[in-house]
Design a protein around this motif. Structure first.
Motif, short mmCIF file in Angstrom:
data_model
loop_
_atom_site.label_atom_id
_atom_site.label_comp_id
_atom_site.label_asym_id
_atom_site.label_seq_id
_atom_site.Cartn_x
_atom_site.Cartn_y
_atom_site.Cartn_z
N LEU A 1 -3.32 79.88 21.37
CA LEU A 1 -3.97 80.52 20.12
C LEU A 1 -3.75 79.20 18.92
O LEU A 1 -4.68 79.12 18.23
N ILE A 2 -2.66 78.60 18.95
CA ILE A 2 -2.42 77.35 18.02
C ILE A 2 -3.47 76.08 18.20
O ILE A 2 -4.21 75.84 17.37
N ARG A 3 -3.78 76.14 19.48
CA ARG A 3 -4.80 74.93 19.78
C ARG A 3 -6.17 75.56 19.18
O ARG A 3 -6.72 74.71 18.72
N GLU A 4 -6.53 76.78 19.38
CA GLU A 4 -7.90 77.33 18.74
C GLU A 4 -7.79 77.33 17.43
O GLU A 4 -8.75 77.05 16.85
N ILE A 5 -6.65 77.83 16.80
CA ILE A 5 -6.79 77.89 15.37
C ILE A 5 -6.75 76.51 14.80
O ILE A 5 -7.61 76.00 13.73
N TRP A 6 -6.31 75.32 15.32
CA TRP A 6 -6.26 74.12 15.05
C TRP A 6 -7.82 73.45 15.01
O TRP A 6 -8.19 72.82 14.31
N GLN A 7 -8.42 73.96 16.06
CA GLN A 7 -9.67 73.35 16.32
C GLN A 7 -10.58 74.07 15.32
O GLN A 7 -11.68 73.53 14.73
N LYS A 8 -10.58 75.32 14.91
CA LYS A 8 -11.30 76.10 14.20
C LYS A 8 -11.17 75.73 12.59
O LYS A 8 -12.15 75.57 11.86
N ASN A 9 -9.96 75.52 12.27
CA ASN A 9 -9.61 75.44 10.85
C ASN A 9 -9.32 73.87 10.33
O ASN A 9 -9.38 73.49 9.09
N HIS A 10 -9.38 72.85 11.26
CA HIS A 10 -9.46 71.60 10.99
C HIS A 10 -8.34 70.92 10.17
O HIS A 10 -8.23 70.02 9.22
N GLN A 11 -6.88 71.44 10.01
CA GLN A 11 -6.31 71.32 9.13
C GLN A 11 -5.08 70.24 10.04
O GLN A 11 -5.29 70.00 11.28
N SER A 12 -4.26 69.43 9.35
CA SER A 12 -3.04 68.57 9.88
C SER A 12 -2.00 69.66 10.55
O SER A 12 -1.50 70.46 9.65
N ILE A 13 -1.54 69.28 11.53
CA ILE A 13 -0.40 70.13 12.03
C ILE A 13 0.71 69.20 12.28
O ILE A 13 0.44 68.12 12.99
N PHE A 14 2.05 69.66 12.19
CA PHE A 14 3.15 68.71 12.26
C PHE A 14 4.13 69.76 13.06
O PHE A 14 4.51 70.75 12.16
N LEU A 15 4.43 69.79 14.26
CA LEU A 15 5.10 70.85 15.19
C LEU A 15 6.29 70.09 15.79
O LEU A 15 6.25 69.08 16.46
N ILE A 16 7.52 70.88 15.53
CA ILE A 16 8.84 70.26 16.25
C ILE A 16 8.90 71.12 17.34
O ILE A 16 8.99 72.23 17.35
N THR A 17 9.21 70.20 18.43
CA THR A 17 9.66 71.14 19.71
C THR A 17 10.69 70.27 20.39
O THR A 17 10.77 69.18 20.36
N HIS A 18 11.63 71.13 21.31
CA HIS A 18 12.32 70.39 22.15
C HIS A 18 11.92 70.31 23.52
O HIS A 18 12.49 69.87 24.36
N ASP A 19 10.65 70.94 23.69
CA ASP A 19 10.05 71.09 25.04
C ASP A 19 8.93 69.90 25.23
O ASP A 19 7.86 69.95 24.31
N GLY B 1 -6.34 66.26 10.08
CA GLY B 1 -6.82 66.78 11.30
C GLY B 1 -5.90 66.32 12.61
O GLY B 1 -6.23 66.78 13.60
N GLU B 2 -4.94 65.51 12.50
CA GLU B 2 -3.96 65.20 13.44
C GLU B 2 -3.15 66.37 13.70
O GLU B 2 -2.63 67.03 12.86
N PHE B 3 -2.73 66.17 14.82
CA PHE B 3 -1.73 67.51 15.42
C PHE B 3 -0.75 66.49 16.10
O PHE B 3 -0.88 66.12 17.08
N ILE B 4 0.19 66.59 15.37
CA ILE B 4 1.47 65.79 15.51
C ILE B 4 2.52 66.67 16.06
O ILE B 4 3.05 67.71 15.54
N CYS B 5 3.05 66.23 17.22
CA CYS B 5 4.24 66.86 17.93
C CYS B 5 5.40 66.18 17.84
O CYS B 5 5.36 65.07 18.38
N LEU B 6 6.61 66.25 17.31
CA LEU B 6 7.87 65.65 17.29
C LEU B 6 8.90 66.29 18.07
O LEU B 6 9.12 67.14 18.43
N VAL B 7 9.40 65.21 19.06
CA VAL B 7 10.46 65.80 20.15
C VAL B 7 11.78 64.65 19.65
O VAL B 7 11.39 63.38 19.26
N GLY B 8 12.78 65.00 20.03
CA GLY B 8 14.04 64.22 19.84
C GLY B 8 15.43 64.85 20.25
O GLY B 8 15.22 66.19 20.20
N PRO B 9 16.39 64.44 20.21
CA PRO B 9 17.78 65.19 20.75
C PRO B 9 18.12 65.94 19.46
O PRO B 9 17.80 65.78 18.20
N SER B 10 18.86 67.18 20.10
CA SER B 10 19.37 67.89 18.88
C SER B 10 20.07 67.19 17.93
O SER B 10 20.89 66.46 18.07
N GLY B 11 19.93 67.31 16.58
CA GLY B 11 20.71 66.85 15.55
C GLY B 11 20.21 65.57 15.05
O GLY B 11 20.97 64.87 14.04
#
Ligand SMILES: Nc1ncnc2c1ncn2[C@@H]1O[C@H](COP(=O)(O)OP(=O)(O)OP(=O)(O)O)[C@@H](O)[C@H]1O
Ligand SMILES: [Mg+2]
Length: 256
Positions: free
Chosen positions: A178-196, A35-45
Motif C-alpha cells: 500500500l505505501i509503495r502504491e501511495i508513494w508512486q501515486k502521490n510523488h512525495q518524499s518519504i523517510f521511513l525508519i525500520t528495524h527490518d 520523490g526519494e523514498f529513504i529507509c533508515l536502519v540502525g541499532p536500537s538507541g
C-alpha cells in the motif's frame, strides 16, 4: 532536475538533563531529494527517532542546521506528515472524520475535503468502513487511517517511525504494498525508519545505515527492488542474490 526537500548540515543532538548528557546523533550531513523514498536502519538507541524528530520540527539541533526547501525548520506543520508505530487517532471521530480533521483545521472548503477524503479512503481500501470508530478497527486498519490522515494533506515529506512494527507478517506485507502504491501515486518524499533490513530494501529508493550511538550515517545505498515490484504490478519484491548480499552486508555494518 532533482530538488532537495530536506538538508541537514552538521546536525547534532545532545539531550541534556540535570544528571547527564546523552549525545544522540553526531554531526550529520544529509540531503533528501524530492520523490526519494529513504529507509533508515540502525541499532536500537542509535538516534533514528531523534533524526526523524529533527525533520518533523519536534526538536531543534544542538548545533548545525536542518532545512526544508532551504528554510530552517522552526516547528511541525502539515507539510511534514508524521506516522508513528502506534497510530494516534481521535477516538471520538469516525474514520472519515479522522482523515478529514487536518483539512478542516486548515479551513479547506467542504467539497474539496470530500474529494480528498474519498480518494484516500479508496487508496487505503476503507471506503466501506468510513463510519467506524477507532475502537472498532484492527491494528492494520488503524495504521491505514493514520497514514491517510497524514497523506490527505499532501505533505511534501512523509516521516514514518517503524510504522508497521506492531503488525502481523501478512498485514505488514499488505501495508508495504500500500505505501509503495501511495508513494508512486502521490510523488512525495518519504523517510521511513525500520528495524527490518528486508523491509528497508523492499520499500526504499535509498537505504541509509546508521552507526551505533551517537549515530552517524555510515552507508547510503541506492536500491531498485521496490520500483521493480511496482513496474511488475507485484505486491512483493523479487529476492535475488544481490538482495541477499545487501541484507547480509547491512546486518554486518549494524552489528559492528
Ligand atoms: N527526550 C530525551 N531525553 C533524553 N535522552 C533521550 C531522549 N530521547 C532519546 N534519548 C536518548 O537518545 C538516544 C537515541 O534515542 P532514539 O530514540 O533517537 O533512538 P532510536 O535509534 O530511535 O532507538 P529505537 O530503535 O530503540 O527506537 C538514546 O540513548 C535515548 O535514550
Ligand atoms: Mg526509535
Amino acid at each position: 532536475m532533482s530538488k532537495a526537500v530536506i538538508t541537514l548540515n552538521q546536525a547534532q543532538v545532545i539531550y541534556s538533563s540535570k544528571s547527564e548528557e546523552v549525545s544522540a546523533i553526531s554531526e550529520i550531513d544529509l540531503t533528501i531529494q524530492k520523490g526519494e523514498f529513504i529507509c533508515l536502519v540502525g541499532p536500537s538507541g542509535c538516534g533514528k527517532s531523534t533524526l526523524l524528530k529533527l525533520m518533523a520540527g519536534f526538536l531543534k539541533p544542538t548545533s548545525g542546521e536542518v532545512r526544508m526547501n532551504g528554510q530552517i525548520i522552526e516547528g511541525p506543520d502539515w507539510k511534514k506528515g508524521v506516522v508513528f508505530q502506534s497510530p494516534t487517532l481521535y477516538p471520538w471521530l469516525n474514520v472519515r472524520k479522522n482523515i478529514e480533521y487536518g483539512l478542516k483545521v486548515r479551513k479547506i472548503e467542504k467539497e474539496r475535503r470530500k474529494i480528498e477524503v474519498d480518494s484516500f479512503l479508496e487508496q487505503i481500501n476503507m471506503t466501506d468502513s468510513e463510519g467506524r470508530y477507532p475502537f472498532e478497527l484492527s491494528g492494520g486498519m488503524r495504521q491505514r487511517v493514520a497514514m491517510a490522515r497524514s497523506m490527505v494533506n499532501h505533505p511534501e515529506l512523509l516521516l514514518m517511525d517503524e510504522p508497521f512494527g506492531a503488525l502481523d507478517a501478512l498485514t505488514r506485507v499488505q501495508m508495504q504494498g500500500l505505501i509503495r502504491e501511495i508513494w508512486q501515486k502521490n510523488h512525495q518524499s518519504i523517510f521511513l525508519i525500520t528495524h527490518d533490513i528486508e523491509e528497508a530494501l523492499s520499500l526504499g529508493t535509498r537505504v541509509l545505515v546508521m552507526s551505533k550511538a551517537p549515530g552517524q550515517i555510515i552507508e547510503s545505498i541506492p536500491v531498485h527492488y521496490s520500483q521493480e515490484a511496482l513496474a511488475n504490478g507485484s505486491n512483493m519484491v523479487k529476492v535475488d542474490d544481490s538482495f541477499i548480499y545487501l541484507k547480509e552486508s547491512i546486518l554486518q555494518k549494524i552489528c559492528q
